[in-house]
Design an enzyme around this catalytic site. Structure first.
Site, PDB file in Angstrom:
ATOM      1  N   HIS A   1       0.352   7.960  -2.344  1.00 49.64           N
ATOM      2  CA  HIS A   1       1.459   7.426  -3.132  1.00 49.64           C
ATOM      3  C   HIS A   1       0.997   7.174  -4.560  1.00 49.64           C
ATOM      4  O   HIS A   1       0.316   6.185  -4.847  1.00 49.64           O
ATOM      5  CB  HIS A   1       1.978   6.121  -2.521  1.00 49.64           C
ATOM      6  CG  HIS A   1       2.558   6.284  -1.155  1.00 49.64           C
ATOM      7  ND1 HIS A   1       2.774   5.223  -0.302  1.00 49.64           N
ATOM      8  CD2 HIS A   1       2.981   7.382  -0.486  1.00 49.64           C
ATOM      9  CE1 HIS A   1       3.302   5.648   0.827  1.00 49.64           C
ATOM     10  NE2 HIS A   1       3.430   6.970   0.739  1.00 49.64           N
TER      11      HIS A   1
ATOM     12  N   ASP B   1       4.774   3.935   6.203  1.00 46.84           N
ATOM     13  CA  ASP B   1       4.852   5.375   5.983  1.00 46.84           C
ATOM     14  C   ASP B   1       3.726   6.055   6.753  1.00 46.84           C
ATOM     15  O   ASP B   1       2.568   5.649   6.685  1.00 46.84           O
ATOM     16  CB  ASP B   1       4.735   5.697   4.494  1.00 46.84           C
ATOM     17  CG  ASP B   1       4.978   7.171   4.199  1.00 46.84           C
ATOM     18  OD1 ASP B   1       5.734   7.807   4.959  1.00 46.84           O
ATOM     19  OD2 ASP B   1       4.411   7.682   3.217  1.00 46.84           O
TER      20      ASP B   1
ATOM     21  N   SER C   1      -1.927   4.885   0.583  1.00 50.17           N
ATOM     22  CA  SER C   1      -1.157   4.237  -0.483  1.00 50.17           C
ATOM     23  C   SER C   1      -2.053   3.226  -1.172  1.00 50.17           C
ATOM     24  O   SER C   1      -3.161   3.556  -1.572  1.00 50.17           O
ATOM     25  CB  SER C   1       0.118   3.609   0.089  1.00 50.17           C
ATOM     26  OG  SER C   1       0.937   3.118  -0.948  1.00 50.17           O
TER      27      SER C   1
END
Length: 352
Positions: free
Chosen positions: A199, A296, A172
């Site tokens: 992401h 995540d 991310s």
């Protein structure tokens, strides 16, 4: 060279408080308005305000800044050209690109992230600075400096990294730069397929995949439903769906796109990818968790480890945000900088 000047700052008793921010923007108005916004934030203060890259480098040679707000389109050296030098000169400072060129889907935004920017934010026109922009800017800065993840662990855990048939990478904030460093250390002849969940908005993905293909010297595609996973290739999750591995009728592997809600709330999420790798590949699956906010990937990584597979995570020192890798570090097979992760993957050697 323009003279390096400190922006109108706080009273002397606040001068040493708050996270120091350097503003780099050729617009006098933008520097003044953003400076006032920064000084109105509880956690941040303006350390300096300069009009070009050369002045920014001169400032960083003498002063400390933990955050750099960087415009891209400036006279003289372009912000993208200067990014690697600013990252180096900043000695760990987080670079937030604030530019009208950083719109969703813009090549400049993806390039900035690949070159080491922690995040990007679209700078509104001069007449539109009021209102929501100040809140969005403060939120982006807060996120970059929120303490996340478990305490730092040793450079490498003691678990062994076994052979693997697939590599699944999750990332991310700060992950694109880390991913580029990792991929450069993996030779084009490396045959295990590489899956990537990063992401990013869907509009970025085509350019992102094309850039990864250049960095890695291998084919890279944005995942589509039923896409075959083949040796020597990379597959990137689209911005609007998770990717899962499924077994084909002839014993191969293909991608299924799914849209279920996950605990992290991310779309795409790293967890479904790692969960499916655990189910299909078990001990012959390898997961990698790079820089990113939140947790995540933690659930999927745990399932992959429980299935006998291995997980490597990026170390805290090289991560822009150690949330995602930090959440997995204690149970990981190794905790390393991105280039060392790449070399380990390429050689399939054991840690230690």
């Amino acid at each position: 060279m323009a003279r390096t000047t400190a922006a109108a700052g706080p009273p002397p008793d606040r001068a040493s408080e708050g996270i120091p921010v350097l503003i780099v923007d050729d617009s006098v108005v933008a520097r003044a308005v953003i400076g006032r916004m920064i000084e109105g934030m509880a956690r941040f203060r303006v350390a300096g305000s300069v009009s070009n890259v050369e002045s920014a480098l001169a400032f960083l040679a003498q002063e400390r800044a933990d955050a750099i707000l960087l415009d891209l389109e400036m006279p003289g050296t372009h912000g993208l050209t200067a990014l690697p030098d600013l990252v180096l000169a900043g000695k760990g400072a987080k670079v937030l690109v604030v530019s009208s060129a950083a719109d969703d889907g813009a090549a400049a935004a993806v390039q900035a992230l690949a070159l080491g920017a922690a995040d990007t934010l679209v700078k509104p026109g001069v007449g539109s600075f009021a209102g929501r922009f100040a809140a969005v800017l403060e939120d982006r800065l807060d996120r970059l400096f929120d303490a996340e993840g478990s305490p730092a662990v040793s450079a490498q855990a003691e678990q062994a990294l076994g052979e693997f048939d697939i590599v699944a990478v999750g990332a991310s904030t700060g992950g694109i730069h880390a991913l580029s460093q990792m991929l450069r250390a993996i030779p084009p002849a490396f045959q295990a397929p590489i899956l990537v969940t990063q992401h990013l908005p869907a509009s970025f993905m085509s350019y992102f995949a094309a850039q990864l293909a250049v960095l890695a010297g291998r084919s890279c595609e944005v995942a589509t439903d039923h896409l075959r996973v083949r040796p020597g290739r990379m597959v990137v999750a689209p911005g609007d769906a998770h990717i899962r591995c499924v077994r084909t009728s002839d014993g191969g592997c293909a991608i299924r796109l799914t849209h279920e809600t996950v605990a992290s709330g991310c779309m795409p999420s790293v967890d479904p990818m790692l969960d499916s790798v655990a189910e299909l590949f078990g001990a012959r699956g390898l997961g990698v968790i790079l820089s990113g906010m939140g947790r995540d990937g933690a659930t999927g990584a745990r399932r992959l480890i429980d299935a006998g597979g291995s997980v490597i995570v990026q170390d805290k020192a090289s991560s822009v945000v150690w949330g995602m890798p930090g959440a997995v570090a204690e149970s990981a097979s190794a905790v390393l900088p991105p280039d060392e992760i790449g070399r380990m993957i390429a050689s399939q050697r054991r840690p230690g």
